[in-house]
Enzyme design. Structure first.
Site, PDB file in Angstrom:
ATOM      1  N   LYS A 153       0.831  -1.216   0.000  1.00  0.00           N
ATOM      2  CA  LYS A 153       0.000   0.000   0.000  1.00  0.00           C
ATOM      3  C   LYS A 153       0.866   1.267   0.000  1.00  0.00           C
ATOM      4  O   LYS A 153       0.623   2.183  -0.771  1.00  0.00           O
ATOM      5  CB  LYS A 153      -0.921   0.034   1.229  1.00  0.00           C
ATOM      6  CG  LYS A 153      -1.968  -1.062   1.263  1.00  0.00           C
ATOM      7  CD  LYS A 153      -2.993  -0.832   2.371  1.00  0.00           C
ATOM      8  CE  LYS A 153      -2.422  -0.903   3.767  1.00  0.00           C
ATOM      9  NZ  LYS A 153      -2.080  -2.264   4.213  1.00  0.00           N
ATOM     10  N   ARG A 160      -1.288  -8.416  13.799  1.00  0.00           N
ATOM     11  CA  ARG A 160      -1.844  -7.453  12.853  1.00  0.00           C
ATOM     12  C   ARG A 160      -2.565  -8.162  11.708  1.00  0.00           C
ATOM     13  O   ARG A 160      -3.628  -7.725  11.274  1.00  0.00           O
ATOM     14  CB  ARG A 160      -0.742  -6.535  12.310  1.00  0.00           C
ATOM     15  CG  ARG A 160      -0.226  -5.549  13.354  1.00  0.00           C
ATOM     16  CD  ARG A 160       0.288  -4.264  12.742  1.00  0.00           C
ATOM     17  NE  ARG A 160       1.439  -4.470  11.878  1.00  0.00           N
ATOM     18  CZ  ARG A 160       2.707  -4.461  12.299  1.00  0.00           C
ATOM     19  NH1 ARG A 160       2.985  -4.259  13.568  1.00  0.00           N
ATOM     20  NH2 ARG A 160       3.689  -4.652  11.457  1.00  0.00           N
TER      21      ARG A 160
END
Ligand code: AMP
Length: 185
Positions: free
Chosen positions: A16, A144
Site C-alpha cells: 500500500k 496485525r
C-alpha cells in the site's frame, strides 16, 4: 476534476505504501497513512504518541475515538480539499468505516473508491518478516494480520455493497501492480 477520496485497503505488507507513493507522484493526490502519522507522533514523543506506542508495539489497534480525532482533523485540511486523498490504514474496522462515512457526509463530499491491493496471506507474511520495521516482531506481525482478517477484511463487503470496491491483484512487479492500480482509477 473534483478531488478524489480513495481508501486503500490491503493486508499489511501488500504494498500500500509503495503504491500510494507512486500515485502521489502521478496524480498529485495527498497520501495520508494513519500508521505513518502515529509513528511520527511516537517519534516526536507527543501525547498521542505516548498513548499509541505500546498498542502499536503489540500490533493491536489504537482506539477508534483517538483515530477519529486524528483523521477528521487531517481530512479537513486545505491540501486534501484541493487535491484529494489516498487514505491508507483507515478505516480498519466497521466503526471506523461508519466514522469515515460520517466525516465525508459532513464535508458534503463522496468517497470515490476503495481499492483493495490483494496479496495472499502467505506472501505478505514473508514480505513483512523481511521488512524489519521497528514495530515488526513475529508476534506483532501475526497479530496485525489476524486483526486484518477479523476486522478489516469484512470492510471489503461493506464497500462492495456501496458499489465502491475495486480489487487489484497485488502480486508481481511493482510497475505491473502500479499499472493495475492507476488503471483502476
Ligand atoms: P500500519 O502502518 O497501517 O500498519 O499501522 C501501524 C500500527 O498503527 C497498527 O498496527 C496500529 O497499531 C496503528 N494504526 C494505524 N492505523 C490505525 C487505525 N486506523 N486504527 C487503529 N490503529 C491504527
Amino acid at each position: 476534476m473534483t478531488a478524489r477520496r480513495i481508501v486503500v485497503l490491503g493486508r499489511q505488507g501488500a504494498g500500500k505504501g509503495t503504491q500510494c507513493a507512486r500515485l502521489v507522484e502521478e496524480f498529485g493526490i495527498v497520501h495520508v497513512s494513519t500508521g505513518d502519522m502515529l509513528r511520527a507522533a511516537v517519534a516526536a514523543g507527543t501525547e498521542l504518541g505516548k498513548q499509541a506506542e505500546a498498542v502499536m508495539q503489540a500490533g493491536e489497534l489504537v482506539g477508534d475515538e483517538l483515530m477519529l480525532g486524528i483523521v477528521s482533523e487531517r481530512l479537513a485540511q486545505d491540501d486534501i480539499m484541493e487535491n484529494g486523498v489516498l487514505l491508507d490504514g483507515y478505516p480498519r474496522n466497521a466503526a471506523q468505516a461508519d466514522s469515515l462515512e460520517a466525516i465525508l457526509a459532513e464535508q458534503g463530499v463522496e468517497l470515490t473508491a476503495a481499492i483493495n491491493i490483494d496479496v495472499p496471506l502467505e506472501e505478505v507474511t514473508q514480505r513483512m518478516m523481511a521488512r524489519g520495521r521497528e514495530d515488526d516482531t513475529p508476534e506483532s506481525i501475526a497479530r496485525r494480520l489476524e486483526l486484518y482478517e477479523e476486522q478489516t477484511a469484512p470492510l471489503l463487503e461493506w464497500f462492495a455493497s456501496r458499489d465502491k470496491l475495486v480489487v487489484v491483484d497485488g502480486l508481481g512487479e511493482e510497475d505491473e501492480v502500479f499499472a493495475r492500480v492507476s488503471g483502476a482509477l
